[in-house]
Design a protein around this motif. Structure first.
Motif, PDB file in Angstrom:
ATOM      1  N   ALA A   2       0.836  -1.199   0.000  1.00 43.53           N
ATOM      2  CA  ALA A   2       0.000   0.000   0.000  1.00 43.53           C
ATOM      3  C   ALA A   2       0.874   1.253   0.000  1.00 43.53           C
ATOM      4  O   ALA A   2       1.857   1.324   0.718  1.00 43.53           O
ATOM      5  N   TYR A   3       0.503   2.249  -0.808  1.00 43.67           N
ATOM      6  CA  TYR A   3       1.187   3.534  -0.799  1.00 43.67           C
ATOM      7  C   TYR A   3       0.224   4.617  -1.278  1.00 43.67           C
ATOM      8  O   TYR A   3      -0.247   4.572  -2.406  1.00 43.67           O
ATOM      9  N   ARG A   4      -0.107   5.541  -0.430  1.00 45.15           N
ATOM     10  CA  ARG A   4      -0.833   6.766  -0.742  1.00 45.15           C
ATOM     11  C   ARG A   4      -1.918   6.591  -1.816  1.00 45.15           C
ATOM     12  O   ARG A   4      -1.774   7.033  -2.948  1.00 45.15           O
ATOM     13  N   GLY A   5      -2.999   5.973  -1.450  1.00 46.48           N
ATOM     14  CA  GLY A   5      -4.108   5.776  -2.386  1.00 46.48           C
ATOM     15  C   GLY A   5      -4.202   4.359  -2.871  1.00 46.48           C
ATOM     16  O   GLY A   5      -5.291   3.845  -3.127  1.00 46.48           O
ATOM     17  N   ALA A   6      -3.045   3.725  -3.071  1.00 47.19           N
ATOM     18  CA  ALA A   6      -2.961   2.277  -3.267  1.00 47.19           C
ATOM     19  C   ALA A   6      -3.961   1.727  -4.265  1.00 47.19           C
ATOM     20  O   ALA A   6      -4.915   1.042  -3.917  1.00 47.19           O
ATOM     21  N   GLY A   7      -3.778   2.015  -5.545  1.00 48.89           N
ATOM     22  CA  GLY A   7      -4.652   1.508  -6.598  1.00 48.89           C
ATOM     23  C   GLY A   7      -5.714   2.484  -7.043  1.00 48.89           C
ATOM     24  O   GLY A   7      -6.218   2.399  -8.169  1.00 48.89           O
ATOM     25  N   ARG A   8      -6.060   3.427  -6.166  1.00 51.79           N
ATOM     26  CA  ARG A   8      -7.099   4.395  -6.532  1.00 51.79           C
ATOM     27  C   ARG A   8      -6.586   5.478  -7.479  1.00 51.79           C
ATOM     28  O   ARG A   8      -7.286   5.829  -8.438  1.00 51.79           O
ATOM     29  N   PRO A   9      -5.376   6.020  -7.269  1.00 48.93           N
ATOM     30  CA  PRO A   9      -4.874   6.991  -8.256  1.00 48.93           C
ATOM     31  C   PRO A   9      -4.742   6.401  -9.652  1.00 48.93           C
ATOM     32  O   PRO A   9      -4.876   7.123 -10.648  1.00 48.93           O
ATOM     33  N   GLU A  10      -4.469   5.084  -9.738  1.00 54.47           N
ATOM     34  CA  GLU A  10      -4.366   4.447 -11.041  1.00 54.47           C
ATOM     35  C   GLU A  10      -5.676   4.559 -11.818  1.00 54.47           C
ATOM     36  O   GLU A  10      -5.683   4.788 -13.037  1.00 54.47           O
ATOM     37  N   ALA A  11      -6.801   4.384 -11.111  1.00 59.64           N
ATOM     38  CA  ALA A  11      -8.106   4.503 -11.762  1.00 59.64           C
ATOM     39  C   ALA A  11      -8.331   5.911 -12.292  1.00 59.64           C
ATOM     40  O   ALA A  11      -8.771   6.098 -13.436  1.00 59.64           O
ATOM     41  N   ILE A  12      -8.048   6.900 -11.467  1.00 60.04           N
ATOM     42  CA  ILE A  12      -8.249   8.290 -11.885  1.00 60.04           C
ATOM     43  C   ILE A  12      -7.310   8.664 -13.022  1.00 60.04           C
ATOM     44  O   ILE A  12      -7.691   9.385 -13.960  1.00 60.04           O
ATOM     45  N   TYR A  13      -6.093   8.174 -12.945  1.00 60.88           N
ATOM     46  CA  TYR A  13      -5.090   8.441 -13.982  1.00 60.88           C
ATOM     47  C   TYR A  13      -5.603   8.005 -15.351  1.00 60.88           C
ATOM     48  O   TYR A  13      -5.564   8.777 -16.331  1.00 60.88           O
ATOM     49  N   LEU A  14      -6.122   6.786 -15.436  1.00 59.92           N
ATOM     50  CA  LEU A  14      -6.557   6.301 -16.748  1.00 59.92           C
ATOM     51  C   LEU A  14      -7.815   7.023 -17.230  1.00 59.92           C
ATOM     52  O   LEU A  14      -7.945   7.331 -18.429  1.00 59.92           O
ATOM     53  N   ILE A  15      -8.746   7.322 -16.316  1.00 57.38           N
ATOM     54  CA  ILE A  15      -9.972   8.013 -16.721  1.00 57.38           C
ATOM     55  C   ILE A  15      -9.669   9.406 -17.261  1.00 57.38           C
ATOM     56  O   ILE A  15     -10.154   9.815 -18.331  1.00 57.38           O
ATOM     57  N   GLU A  16      -8.853  10.148 -16.530  1.00 61.21           N
ATOM     58  CA  GLU A  16      -8.596  11.528 -16.917  1.00 61.21           C
ATOM     59  C   GLU A  16      -7.749  11.629 -18.180  1.00 61.21           C
ATOM     60  O   GLU A  16      -7.934  12.539 -18.992  1.00 61.21           O
ATOM     61  N   ARG A  17      -6.843  10.699 -18.386  1.00 55.83           N
ATOM     62  CA  ARG A  17      -6.064  10.693 -19.634  1.00 55.83           C
ATOM     63  C   ARG A  17      -6.975  10.394 -20.827  1.00 55.83           C
ATOM     64  O   ARG A  17      -6.839  10.986 -21.903  1.00 55.83           O
ATOM     65  N   LEU A  18      -7.905   9.462 -20.638  1.00 56.21           N
ATOM     66  CA  LEU A  18      -8.830   9.138 -21.719  1.00 56.21           C
ATOM     67  C   LEU A  18      -9.708  10.336 -22.072  1.00 56.21           C
ATOM     68  O   LEU A  18      -9.945  10.627 -23.257  1.00 56.21           O
ATOM     69  N   LEU A  19     -10.188  11.057 -21.069  1.00 55.47           N
ATOM     70  CA  LEU A  19     -11.020  12.229 -21.324  1.00 55.47           C
ATOM     71  C   LEU A  19     -10.230  13.344 -21.997  1.00 55.47           C
ATOM     72  O   LEU A  19     -10.749  14.041 -22.879  1.00 55.47           O
ATOM     73  N   ASP A  20      -8.981  13.526 -21.595  1.00 59.01           N
ATOM     74  CA  ASP A  20      -8.137  14.529 -22.245  1.00 59.01           C
ATOM     75  C   ASP A  20      -7.994  14.231 -23.737  1.00 59.01           C
ATOM     76  O   ASP A  20      -8.135  15.119 -24.594  1.00 59.01           O
ATOM     77  N   ARG A  21      -7.689  12.984 -24.052  1.00 55.29           N
ATOM     78  CA  ARG A  21      -7.477  12.611 -25.451  1.00 55.29           C
ATOM     79  C   ARG A  21      -8.780  12.707 -26.257  1.00 55.29           C
ATOM     80  O   ARG A  21      -8.789  13.139 -27.412  1.00 55.29           O
ATOM     81  N   ALA A  22      -9.886  12.296 -25.629  1.00 57.72           N
ATOM     82  CA  ALA A  22     -11.160  12.322 -26.346  1.00 57.72           C
ATOM     83  C   ALA A  22     -11.645  13.741 -26.613  1.00 57.72           C
ATOM     84  O   ALA A  22     -12.343  13.990 -27.609  1.00 57.72           O
TER      85      ALA A  22
END
Length: 550
Positions: free
Chosen positions: A382-402
């Motif tokens: 576990a480290y600072r969010g532990a899997g949750r930042p990964e979810a946000i990272y992929l969603i926001e990158r997809l929205l930026d590109r779209a």
């Protein structure tokens, strides 16, 4: 020793000057504690692997043992012969095939094979830390190198070297969530599909206080000295989790025979929730030598052996209709977990990501596949969010590109897909229920504070003087808490004092300055009558640790 004199219990009623103590340098961290035994404390130093994967051909400790002041050199074979066990993962999930994940428990000391650089092979115990270090340098370890898989990609190649001989594909867990047919239908009917391939590289916590521990064993003379009480003072994020794993799985004793105490903690970030192998060896040595044994990690040891975070490869797609509204998300995530399975890694690599994949947006379909992959690397945790930042990272990158595809401003692209306040309570397709949320109002406030609409002028001004200027946008939603039951005990004394016992271990959040005031206010008593008790397995309810953003 009277352990109640330590700050782990947060002192006496009315002792709430937490910040003042830290500012004045009067806090009590693990390395500040002394446990003089009959003949004084001993110091430990670990001999660690210099190769990522190798067979241990021999260990020669004769020269180290001959050094004056050295009391013992302990090896994995000795521990195994004494019936000492390994440290398993606490969370164990089933894969898509219904079978439990591979639970590769961490041995206190490597026995036949080392699986990552820095893995402990032997521990030297001596009169001082300096002597222990000198002796550790004299221990001769003969290693025979084995093939290494250092990355996720290498581990998943056909005929890749095996981290564990019985596991041909190096996959500890292949897990999935979401309705596959629903996902396929959403993408089949999409006007546009946006895709990203993301690297989330490994990193490590670097707390102000490195890991440290002191072990003590007191024989029970009533039983002829054959049994007794272990005590471990260590910098942890939860004494009950550490006690459970060390007592039940490693020492194979009743949990009440091990008391775990955590004084003040100089930062945790997830890395200090683990029951580390060093703690187990220190406890064994304390019993063997009948004296307290202490150890403080060097910064290099922390970098080599503290649980790491992130280390994932993400392939994700987002389906849209003609108006740019999200129809579905699908993601394939590979997580490099290192050579062993840490305490909560199954949660980190699966549910923590899944639970956040709707974020603040309407997403009718979500499908996630996650694979936990063994590598010849230190352990992931576990480290600072532990899997949750990964979810946000992929969603926001997809929205930026779209947004570029649809010719929309990045903020407008997000606004178009936000869950409206009128939809609350909102049931997300990934199983989460949002009881409230005014996401558009939050977005509007952030855009105003950032002066988003006037950014083009600021960029032009920067360009005229030869400078580059950029701006980013991200909506972040984290599903936190709710993973473990969190009991507390409130005890009323005959003298009018109140003791609040909680398993939530302070690691810098200011518990001492807040909880007693909260209790005093609601009970209508003076705060000087309230005592906060935490960080002591003899007085802590439940098994909760300070995880999930507590």
């Amino acid at each position: 020793m009277n352990f109640d004199s330590l700050r782990f219990g947060k002192g006496r009623p009315g002792d709430h000057d937490e910040l003042g103590a830290f500012v004045r340098g009067t806090g009590s961290y693990t390395s500040d504690v002394d446990l003089p035994g009959q003949a004084g404390q001993l110091h430990a130093c670990f001999v660690r692997a210099t190769q990522a994967h190798a067979t241990i051909r021999s260990i020669d400790a004769a020269e180290a043992l001959a050094l004056p002041g050295v009391h013992a050199v302990i090896t994995g074979a000795q521990l195994q012969g004494a019936g000492i066990g390994a440290i398993p993962a606490l969370a164990v999930f089933n894969g898509s095939d219904g079978k439990p994940m591979v639970n590769a428990a961490t041995p206190p000391l490597a026995i036949d094979t080392v699986h990552h650089v820095g893995e402990a092979i032997a521990m030297v115990v001596a009169d001082s830390a300096a002597i222990a270090q000198d002796a550790a340098d004299l221990v001769q370890i003969d290693l025979d190198a084995l093939p290494v898989v250092a990355t996720i990609e290498a581990a998943l190649e056909a005929n890749a070297p095996r981290v564990w001989p019985h596991l041909p594909n190096n996959i500890a867990l292949d897990w999935a969530d979401g309705d596959l047919a629903q996902s396929d239908a959403a993408f089949a009917g999409a006007f546009h599909i946006e895709s990203v391939a993301l690297d989330d590289p490994p990193l490590t916590a670097c707390a102000m206080e490195p890991r440290a521990a002191i072990a003590q064993w007191a024989a029970d003379e009533a039983e002829g000295g054959g049994s007794g009480q272990y005590t471990l003072i260590a910098s942890t994020q939860g004494v009950m989790v550490v006690r459970k794993l060390l007592a039940e799985s490693v020492l194979k004793i009743a949990p009440e025979k091990l008391r775990v105490i955590t004084p003040d903690v100089g930062g945790g970030f997830g890395a200090k929730v683990q029951a580390y192998p060093e703690y187990a060896v220190l406890l064994v040595a304390a019993k063997l030598l009948r004296r307290p044994v202490r150890w403080t990690a060097s910064r290099l040891e922390c970098f080599l052996t503290d649980t790491r975070g992130r280390d994932s490869k993400i392939q994700a797609d987002m389906a849209f209709d003609k108006e740019g509204r999200i129809l579905g998300i699908r993601a394939d995530i590979k997580v490099g977990i290192g050579a062993y399975t840490s305490t909560y890694i199954a949660i980190v690599a699966t549910n923590n990501t899944k639970n956040c994949l709707s974020s603040v947006y309407r997403v009718p379909s979500i499908r996630l596949r996650s694979r936990m992959v063994f590598t010849n690397h230190s352990v992931l945790g576990a480290y600072r969010g532990a899997g949750r930042p990964e979810a946000i990272y992929l969603i926001e990158r997809l929205l930026d590109r779209a947004s570029a595809k649809f010719g929309l401003d990045r903020a407008q692209m997000r606004r178009r897909n936000l869950i409206p306040a009128s939809a609350m309570p909102y049931s997300a397709v990934n199983g989460q229920t949002y009881d409230s949320g005014e996401f558009e109002a939050v977005l509007d406030k952030a855009l105003a504070l950032a002066d988003w609409n006037n950014f083009a002028a600021r960029r032009a001004a920067s360009a005229s003087s030869g400078k580059l200027r950029g701006i980013g946008i991200c909506n972040f939603l984290e599903v936190a808490g709710g993973i473990l039951e969190e009991p507390v005990n409130l005890n009323f004394g005959d003298d009018g004092t109140v003791s609040l016992h909680t398993g939530a271990q302070a690691i810098g959040q200011g518990h001492l300055a807040t909880y007693p005031r909260l209790i005093a206010k609601h009970l209508g008593i003076d705060v000087s009558k309230v005592r906060l008790v935490a960080g002591d397995s003899a007085q802590t309810p439940g098994i909760v640790a300070t995880v999930a953003s507590r």
